[in-house]
Design a protein around this motif. Structure first.
Motif: not given
Length: 623
Positions: A357-372
């Motif tokens: 699920d590329a969409t979910q992976e993009m959201i997971a990556l975005g949230v990770s960098n948002l927290l970082v």
């Protein structure tokens, strides 16, 4: 005639294939072929809102809600082993990438910790590990030189863009980055990253103005007098050991094979421990150590703070929000594209046939960098090396990412004194050894063998990345790919054949792809040239549209122009086997013209015979 949607005849009207028998039917001639409006917007929004607020959507966005209730006690040991194993490799690599980005070594660890915690909750692929990578480090390097900690705003904006791409299902943008462009970018990035580490490998303390390929080598060659023999020997020996362990990881049988496998997987941690131990034993004067050391790393976790929207660096230069955007430039877009490409590629590599699920992976990556971004300026992405280690350790769920985060946190609390003694040349050797195996030499050979045209975007991307900037380099490659794509769209494959059927001299034109505005004139010019070659000795031009699945307004208008050009030469036009959606586009342009041209018969002879019956030609034309 009534336009009642419930009328059966009305529902059949758009079926263009029925024109075969009904071209002289007044009901078909009088029917309004305008496009029907999209589904009622209000109903669409209601359905979307219902889906967005459903529990199934929450479970999709938070995969932890799917696997946590089913978590088994037998998974605990596997996830702990995988998390600890990954952490042993992540510690030296995160420190190295923190230094590579021109930030302190601690920022690599900060990014890794928070990235792993976020992915444990939002990630959908159990094998993927989120961490700083060589590409993310090199892409923020120049921005860090100007904005220092203010680069956290870049990580924040990149995260917002990534989440927006995911929410809007714009993962399709990654498809415009072809394999040759990816290979050119990766190859150039490896050379750039490796070149930037030569200075530390040789023990040279003077840092260049930038960390690009040319500047890195210029800096090394102009400061050869600063080379430290101890650093040089340790660094070169470390590279030899790392490469040897990488190449021997599949040796032996049985227990020996397992031993070499894990020795190879843990080679980075091993070489860093050996280097730090050697430095500790040989350093007698802290003011003049034997090797250039990493130095002091602040213990504990960083303080959380909102990314700065204005910043004043150590030189006293004040940057407003607009000024900061000017420094970041295209990185705000290229970092989301590159990191998304990385995480999706890593996920596919370990999916074992499952759909990612590329969409979910993009959201997971975005949230990770948002927290970082609230504690570190260094963005994270999917790490192939650590994901491979995760997979080989038998990971069961993304809980292993949380275990890795805990181990990294403990290292910040307990190992900062040990990190002080890690030689910079050892960390440089870790990065350089990784770069040597990161380039896919076999794939470059495949590009040469398969399609030499692909060498153009490959070389253009590689050279632009090497001699200009990585951000612009990948955009150059994408631009060239788009130009090639537009050229192919603008030049459809056309073939013509002169035949005789039912007493008519016919030019049969075949098209091998859909038609867009850029190819409309090409088709018209080609037909006129072929007719001129036959000395205008043609009665009927038949265009076979079997392979045409799309046509726009420009194409429809050019069909009108083609018919006008043929009429001035006493010729006529027949459109055969066009798809329903294309035929409807033509009918909406000029119904009274195209309704007599369109034929959907299976056999060309039947189409021409019936067309001739409905459109008798003048005697002089037939003769």
């Amino acid at each position: 005639m009534s336009k009642d949607a419930g009328n059966p005849m009305q529902a059949e009207m758009p079926r263009v294939s029925r024109l075969v028998e009904n071209q002289n039917d007044e009901r078909f001639i009088n029917y309004d072929y305008r496009e029907t409006p999209p589904r009622e917007i209000l109903l669409w929004f209601k359905r979307r809102t219902r889906v967005l607020w459903s529990y199934s959507m929450v479970k999709k966005c938070l995969p932890v809600l799917s696997w946590l209730p089913k978590y088994q006690c037998s998974y605990v040991m596997y996830d702990i082993i995988a998390g600890v194993t990954v952490a042993l490799t992540a510690i030296p690599q995160s420190i190295a990438y923190g230094i590579l980005s021109n930030l302190g070594p601690e920022y690599g660890l900060y990014s890794n910790i928070l990235g792993c915690l976020a992915y444990a909750v939002f990630g959908s692929v159990k094998d993927v590990t989120i961490a700083p990578t060589s590409l993310t480090a090199i892409m923020v390097q120049d921005v860090v030189k100007e904005l220092e900690y203010g680069t956290a705003l870049l990580t924040f904006l990149a995260a917002v863009v990534t989440i927006a791409f995911g929410a809007l299902n714009l993962g399709v943008l990654v498809r415009f980055i072809s394999i040759p462009v990816v290979m050119g970018f990766t190859s150039a990035a490896c050379l750039t990253i490796g070149s930037a580490q030569i200075r530390s490998l040789l023990g040279i303390k003077t840092q260049g103005k930038r960390a690009d390929f040319v500047t890195s080598w210029t800096n090394v060659l102009t400061h050869l007098d600063e080379v430290r023999m101890a650093d040089c020997v340790l660094g070169c020996c470390s590279i030899l050991i790392l490469c040897s362990l990488r190449l021997t990881k599949d040796l032996g049988e049985g227990r020996w094979r397992t031993f070499f496998k894990y020795l190879g997987l843990l080679r980075n941690a091993l070489i860093v421990v050996l280097g730090a131990t050697l430095a500790y034993c040989l350093t007698t004067d802290m003011n003049n150590p034997t090797f250039n050391l990493t130095g002091h790393v602040p213990p504990g976790l960083p303080s959380f703070q909102v990314p700065p929207f204005s910043y004043t660096n150590e030189n006293g230069t004040v940057y407003s929000f607009v000024d900061m955007l000017g420094v970041m430039r295209t990185s705000i877009i290229t970092i989301p594209l590159v990191t998304t490409l990385e995480i999706v590629s890593v996920g596919k590599a370990f999916s074992k046939g499952k759909i990612i699920d590329a969409t979910q992976e993009m959201i997971a990556l975005g949230v990770s960098n948002l927290l970082v971004s609230f504690c570190s300026p260094l963005p994270v992405a999917g790490s192939f090396t650590r994901s491979a280690l995760n997979n080989s350790s038998g990971v069961r769920t993304t809980m292993s990412c949380a275990v890795t985060a805990v181990m990294l946190t403990l290292s910040l609390a307990l190992l900062t004194n040990a990190i002080y003694y890690i030689p910079k040349t050892t960390l440089a050797s870790v990065v350089i050894a990784a770069m040597l195996f990161m380039v896919d030499y076999e794939e470059i050979g495949n590009i040469w063998r398969t399609k030499k045209l692909d060498l153009i975007p490959f070389l253009a991307t590689a050279l632009a990345c090497l001699f200009y900037e990585l951000d612009y380099g990948i955009l150059v490659g994408i631009g060239i790919n788009c130009c090639i794509l537009l050229y192919l769209m603008s030049t459809p494959g056309l073939s013509g054949e002169e035949i005789q059927l039912v007493g008519l001299r016919i030019l049969l034109v075949k098209i091998d792809q859909s038609l867009a505005f850029s190819s409309a004139e090409c088709l018209r010019d080609w037909i006129m040239k072929r007719i001129a070659q036959h000395d205008n000795n043609i009665d009927l031009v038949v265009i076979d549209g079997h392979n045409v699945h799309f046509a726009d307004t420009t194409v429809a208008k050019n069909f009108v122009n083609i018919e006008d050009d043929l009429r001035t030469r006493n010729m006529q036009l027949l459109l055969w086997r066009f798809q329903s959606n294309v035929a409807l586009t033509l009918l909406r342009m000029r119904k009274e013209l195209f309704i007599t041209m369109l034929r959907a018969d299976l056999q060309l002879q039947d189409a021409v015979a019936r067309w001739k019956y409905l459109h008798p030609l003048p005697l002089d034309s037939v003769n």
